[in-house]
Design a protein around this motif. Structure first.
Motif, PDB file in Angstrom:
ATOM      1  N   HIS A   1     -10.389 -15.923  22.106  1.00 21.44           N
ATOM      2  CA  HIS A   1      -9.781 -17.407  21.804  1.00 21.44           C
ATOM      3  C   HIS A   1      -8.923 -17.967  21.118  1.00 21.44           C
ATOM      4  N   LYS A   2      -8.370 -18.586  21.916  1.00 20.08           N
ATOM      5  CA  LYS A   2      -7.063 -19.543  21.704  1.00 20.08           C
ATOM      6  C   LYS A   2      -7.234 -20.888  21.311  1.00 20.08           C
ATOM      7  N   PHE A   3      -5.842 -20.594  20.001  1.00 21.43           N
ATOM      8  CA  PHE A   3      -5.801 -21.832  18.769  1.00 21.43           C
ATOM      9  C   PHE A   3      -4.581 -22.352  18.963  1.00 21.43           C
ATOM     10  N   ILE A   4      -4.853 -24.113  18.555  1.00 16.89           N
ATOM     11  CA  ILE A   4      -3.383 -24.174  18.978  1.00 16.89           C
ATOM     12  C   ILE A   4      -2.606 -24.675  17.643  1.00 16.89           C
ATOM     13  N   ARG A   5      -1.843 -25.115  16.752  1.00 14.38           N
ATOM     14  CA  ARG A   5      -0.665 -25.555  15.651  1.00 14.38           C
ATOM     15  C   ARG A   5       0.172 -25.889  16.012  1.00 14.38           C
ATOM     16  N   ASN A   6       0.554 -27.219  15.163  1.00 16.17           N
ATOM     17  CA  ASN A   6       1.627 -27.833  15.799  1.00 16.17           C
ATOM     18  C   ASN A   6       2.577 -27.353  15.064  1.00 16.17           C
ATOM     19  N   LYS A   7       4.001 -27.105  15.597  1.00 20.95           N
ATOM     20  CA  LYS A   7       5.035 -26.253  14.832  1.00 20.95           C
ATOM     21  C   LYS A   7       5.891 -27.462  13.635  1.00 20.95           C
ATOM     22  N   LYS A   8       5.893 -26.685  12.895  1.00 24.68           N
ATOM     23  CA  LYS A   8       6.585 -27.372  11.259  1.00 24.68           C
ATOM     24  C   LYS A   8       7.738 -27.038  12.032  1.00 24.68           C
TER      25      LYS A   8
END
Length: 245
Positions: A238-245
């Motif tokens: 499964h792919k997950f995404i996060r906003n770059k800090k």
């Protein structure tokens, strides 16, 4: 299930070229089974001549509508009346309205009020009110551009694409969704992000940007972190995404 939907396909011949018909029907089967397949126009007009061979090849029923009065679009009226008749027959689960004409905005809204799935298709010139009245909307130019298999990176970025010009808005929308649904570490499931993105933007389609899948498109934006998590099935992650800090 989505693929079990029975869909009435209603095409405005005055606003659609026959060159798109294969791509239209190929796309519809991704959302359900086309039952009614009707196309509306004044077939006495020579400009609709190229359609005639296509109708036989794809088993589409032409509906004759004479232009009784100059300046009045009788074709639109015929399509709308048929759509309501089909709605009341309770024989379908959804409609595909193929046109670039904003005159079908109210029809799309009414069908959705009745609980129908409404898929719109039209060219990039389609007015925004009709697009947002549909549950999903597909640009015909984007559908036809997928005639050749797409790679993870587009060979040639699409030109003059209305959605491409809104890339900053797309990034902002994804950022907001990730913020809203992410876990304590900021990660959000890519599938959930895609579902919400489609609901908020009926005309969103990765093919508008030259990508076949959401993950390569998001990766190309270069403002998000992407992570794979293994599942109990060794062949599925499964792919997950996060906003770059």
């Amino acid at each position: 299930m989505e693929n079990d939907r029975k869909i009435a396909v209603l095409i405005d011949a005055d606003n659609v070229s026959q060159k798109y018909i294969k791509f239209i029907l190929d796309e519809i089967v991704n959302h359900g089974t086309p039952t009614y397949k009707r196309i509306y126009g004044d077939w006495t007009k020579p400009q609709l001549g190229p359609w005639k061979e296509t109708l036989l090849e794809y088993s589409i029923t032409p509906i004759q509508q004479y232009s009784y009065t100059t300046g009045k679009n009788a074709t639109d009226s015929a399509l709308i009346i048929d759509a309501m008749d089909i709605l009341y027959s309770q024989s379908v689960d959804g409609f595909c309205i193929v046109s670039s004409d904003s005159d079908f905005t109210k029809l799309a809204s009414r069908l959705r009020e009745a609980g129908m799935f409404v898929l719109g298709m039209g060219e990039k010139k389609t007015p925004r009110p009709f697009i947002v009245a549909c549950e999903k909307f597909k640009y015909l130019e984007a559908l036809s551009s997928t005639a050749e298999p797409m790679e993870d990176k587009p060979a040639q970025p699409p030109k003059n694409n209305v959605v491409e010009r809104d890339k900053k808005a797309l990034i902002a929308s994804i950022r907001n969704i990730v913020t809203e649904i992410s876990d304590e570490d900021g990660w959000a499931y890519m599938g959930d992000v895609g579902n919400i993105l489609n609901k908020r933007n009926p005309d969103f389609d990765t093919r508008n940007y030259g990508y076949s899948k959401l993950t390569p498109l998001v990766s190309s934006l270069k403002v998000f972190d992407i992570m794979s998590r293994k599942t109990s099935n060794p062949h599925i992650s499964h792919k997950f995404i996060r906003n770059k800090k």
